[in-house]
Design an enzyme around this catalytic site. Structure first.
Site, PDB file in Angstrom:
ATOM      1  N   HIS A 260      46.797  44.999  39.055  1.00 58.33           N
ATOM      2  CA  HIS A 260      46.163  44.283  40.177  1.00 58.33           C
ATOM      3  C   HIS A 260      46.894  44.465  41.505  1.00 58.33           C
ATOM      4  CE1 HIS A 260      43.311  41.443  37.746  1.00 58.33           C
ATOM      5  NE2 HIS A 260      43.162  42.721  37.470  1.00 58.33           N
TER       6      HIS A 260
ATOM      7  N   GLU B 247      33.853  42.624  34.943  1.00 60.15           N
ATOM      8  CA  GLU B 247      34.957  41.980  34.213  1.00 60.15           C
ATOM      9  C   GLU B 247      35.844  41.200  35.180  1.00 60.15           C
ATOM     10  OE1 GLU B 247      39.088  41.704  32.477  1.00 60.15           O
ATOM     11  OE2 GLU B 247      38.462  42.846  34.215  1.00 60.15           O
ATOM     12  N   GLU B 248      36.059  41.787  36.352  1.00 63.50           N
ATOM     13  CA  GLU B 248      37.021  41.204  37.299  1.00 63.50           C
ATOM     14  C   GLU B 248      36.463  39.971  38.011  1.00 63.50           C
ATOM     15  OE1 GLU B 248      39.940  42.233  37.312  1.00 63.50           O
ATOM     16  OE2 GLU B 248      40.049  44.404  37.011  1.00 63.50           O
TER      17      GLU B 248
ATOM     18  N   ASP C 130      42.814  50.123  34.949  1.00 59.07           N
ATOM     19  CA  ASP C 130      42.038  48.871  34.891  1.00 59.07           C
ATOM     20  C   ASP C 130      40.629  49.083  35.410  1.00 59.07           C
ATOM     21  OD1 ASP C 130      41.339  46.202  34.837  1.00 59.07           O
ATOM     22  OD2 ASP C 130      42.619  45.588  36.485  1.00 59.07           O
TER      23      ASP C 130
ATOM     24  N   ASP D 132      41.963  48.159  27.457  1.00 57.92           N
ATOM     25  CA  ASP D 132      42.149  47.652  28.816  1.00 57.92           C
ATOM     26  C   ASP D 132      43.606  47.847  29.247  1.00 57.92           C
ATOM     27  OD1 ASP D 132      41.491  46.546  31.247  1.00 57.92           O
ATOM     28  OD2 ASP D 132      41.182  44.512  30.497  1.00 57.92           O
TER      29      ASP D 132
HETATM   30 ZN    ZN Z   1      41.787  43.786  36.122  1.00 52.97          ZN
END
Ligand code: ZN
Ligand code: NAG
Length: 401
Positions: A337, A199-200, A151, A246
Site C-alpha cells: 500500500h 477488493e480495495e 497487490d 494476494d
Molecule cells: Zn491492497
C-alpha cells in the site's frame, strides 16, 4: 486403495490408454496425484511475456486500475483477450454489480468480476467441481498512481501462466478418455479462475468499504441453484478449493497455513516447493516459503483473520487456501500500500517461481502426470519466441541471475 493405484500406474507404463479406465474406477473424482520429477522439469517457466515493460502478459496489468476508470477497463479487456485468444476453450462470464462508495458522492460505481472456467466436455455444469484460482485485479485509489504490482497484478499473471500451462494436458486427458468411450461424467473436476473486482477500500477498510466484488459474487452464487439431481447444489458448493493469491511477488515470502481443513493442500504446496528447489527449478533464494508445512492440521490456528476476498466465501462454507505474504514479525511486505509497490519492485525470480509452483499444484490437482509434455519442449518454445535458438538452457539461466 492408494497403493493399488500406484502399483497399477507402475504396471501400466506407457499403456495408459488401456489402464485409464481402471485407474479412474479405483479413484474417481478428486484425486490429488503427485507429478514426477521428469514432468516437473517439463513445466514451462514464464518468459518474455512477463517482462514488466514489454511483456504481453504481465505489463498490461501494471497500470492503475481503479474501478470506474479507463485503466480498469483496459485491464479487464486484457484479461478477457488473454482467455479468448490463448485459452479459447474456456467459458468466460462476468458478474456485475454496482455500489456506492464513501467517496462516490452518492453515485453507483460499477464492479465487474471476471470468471473463466474449463469443464470436462459434455458434463453438465452442475456436476463439475472446480479448482478455483483467485486474485483481485482492481487497484487502490491512493497513493496517486498506485500500481499494486504485488497487490495483485503479479498474482493475476501467475494464475494466467498456470492455467495456460496445464490447458493442453487437460485437453489430452479428456480427449483420451473420450477416445476410450469413457463416460466423462466420472470426471468431476474442472478448473476455474476468478479475477475479482473492488477488493480495495476507497477510503478506509470497513465491512462495507472493501471486498465489493467478492461480496457480490458470493451472495449471487449463494442464491443460484443448480438443476435438480446435480452433483453440486450451487456454484459455491462446486468450488472444490478456493485458492486466493494476494500480495505475492516480493522477495522471501512467508506463507502461513490458516485453515485446518485445507492444511493438506497447503502441505502439498510445501512439498512441491521443496521438490522444485531440489530440482533447481526455482531461482529465488529463500527456502522455505511454506513455514507451517511441518505442522499438523491440529496445530494450525486461524488468526481470526486477514481480511481478504475469501471472507464472503469462507462465511458460506467454501474451503479456502489463502496464499498471502504475511509474517508476525513484519506484517505484510514492506512495499504494501505504498507507491513503492510498482513493477520495478517486483522480484522477478520470485514471481516466476510462484508461476511454476502454481502450475505444478494445478497439474497435481487435475491428475495430469500422464498428459504433460516431456521436459525439453517448453524451453524450446520459449527460445524460439526469443529467436535465441543457439543459446543453451544453462546460459539462459545465467543471464537471468
Ligand atoms: Zn491492497
Ligand atoms: C458486465 O460488464 C462487462 C464489462 O463492462 C460487460 O461487457 C458485460 O456485458 C456486462 N454483463 C452484463 C450481464 O451486464
Amino acid at each position: 486403495m492408494l497403493t493399488a493405484r500406484f502399483e497399477l500406474r507402475a504396471l501400466c507404463g506407457h499403456l495408459f490408454y488401456l489402464c485409464l479406465g481402471l485407474l479412474l474406477l479405483l479413484h474417481p473424482g478428486e484425486a490429488y496425484q503427485k507429478i514426477s520429477d521428469e514432468k516437473l522439469k517439463g513445466l514451462p517457466r514464464p518468459g518474455e511475456d512477463f517482462d514488466i515493460h514489454t511483456g504481453s502478459l504481465l505489463s498490461p496489468i501494471l497500470q492503475t486500475r481503479v474501478p470506474g476508470t479507463p485503466g480498469h477497463t483496459a485491464v479487464l479487456e486484457h484479461l478477457t483477450n488473454f482467455f479468448r485468444t490463448s485459452l479459447p476453450k474456456w467459458e468466460i462470464e462476468f458478474q456485475n454489480s454496482t455500489s456506492k462508495t464513501p467517496i462516490s458522492h452518492g453515485k453507483e460505481v460499477p464492479f465487474v468480476n471476471f470468471i473463466a472456467y474449463r469443464d470436462p466436455p459434455g458434463v453438465p455444469k452442475g456436476d463439475v467441481g472446480r479448482l478455483t484460482l483467485v486474485a483481485h485485479y482492481d487497484s487502490k485509489i491512493d497513493p496517486k498512481g498506485f500500481i499494486g504490482a504485488i497487490d495483485s497484478a503479479a498474482p493475476c499473471a501467475m494464475i494466467m501462466h498456470a492455467v495456460r500451462s496445464i490447458d493442453s494436458a487437460l485437453e489430452r486427458k479428456w480427449a483420451a478418455m473420450q477416445e476410450q468411450g469413457m463416460d466423462l461424467s466420472d470426471e468431476h473436476q474442472g478448473v476455474q479462475v476468478l479475477f475479482l473486482d473492488g477488493e480495495e477500500a476507497f477510503l478506509e477498510w470497513t465491512a462495507t468499504d472493501s471486498l465489493y466484488g467478492a461480496r457480490s459474487l458470493a451472495e449471487h452464487w449463494d442464491k443460484q441453484v443448480n438443476p435438480a439431481m446435480s452433483t453440486f447444489k450451487s456454484p459455491l458448493s462446486a468450488i472444490s478449493l478456493f485458492v486466493l493469491l494476494d500480495l505475492l511477488g516480493a522477495k522471501k515470502p512467508t506463507i502461513q497455513s490458516y485453515y485446518p481443513t485445507t492444511h493438506w493442500a497447503y502441505q502439498n504446496l510445501g512439498t512441491l516447493e521443496k521438490r522444485l528447489r531440489s530440482l533447481d527449478l526455482m531461482k529465488s533464494k529463500k527456502t522455505p516459503w511454506f513455514v507451517d508445512a511441518d505442522k499438523n492440521a491440529h496445530q494450525v490456528v486461524s488468526l481470526g483473520g486477514i481480511q481478504d476476498d475469501h471472507l464472503p466465501f469462507l462465511a458460506r462454507g467454501v474451503e479456502i487456501l489463502h496464499l498471502i505474504d504475511y509474517a508476525h514479525f513484519r506484517g505484510f511486505p514492506e512495499v504494501w500500500h505504498t507507491a513503492l509497490d510498482d513493477a520495478e519492485h517486483l522480484d522477478m525470480d520470485t514471481v516466476k517461481d510462484w508461476s511454476v509452483l502454481m502450475t505444478a499444484f494445478a497439474a497435481e490437482w487435475m491428475d495430469l502426470e500422464d498428459f504433460l509434455e516431456h521436459s525439453e519442449a517448453p524451453r524450446q518454445v520459449e527460445k524460439i519466441e526469443r529467436g535465441e535458438d543457439t543459446q543453451t538452457v544453462d546460459e539462459e539461466r545465467r543471464t537471468e541471475l
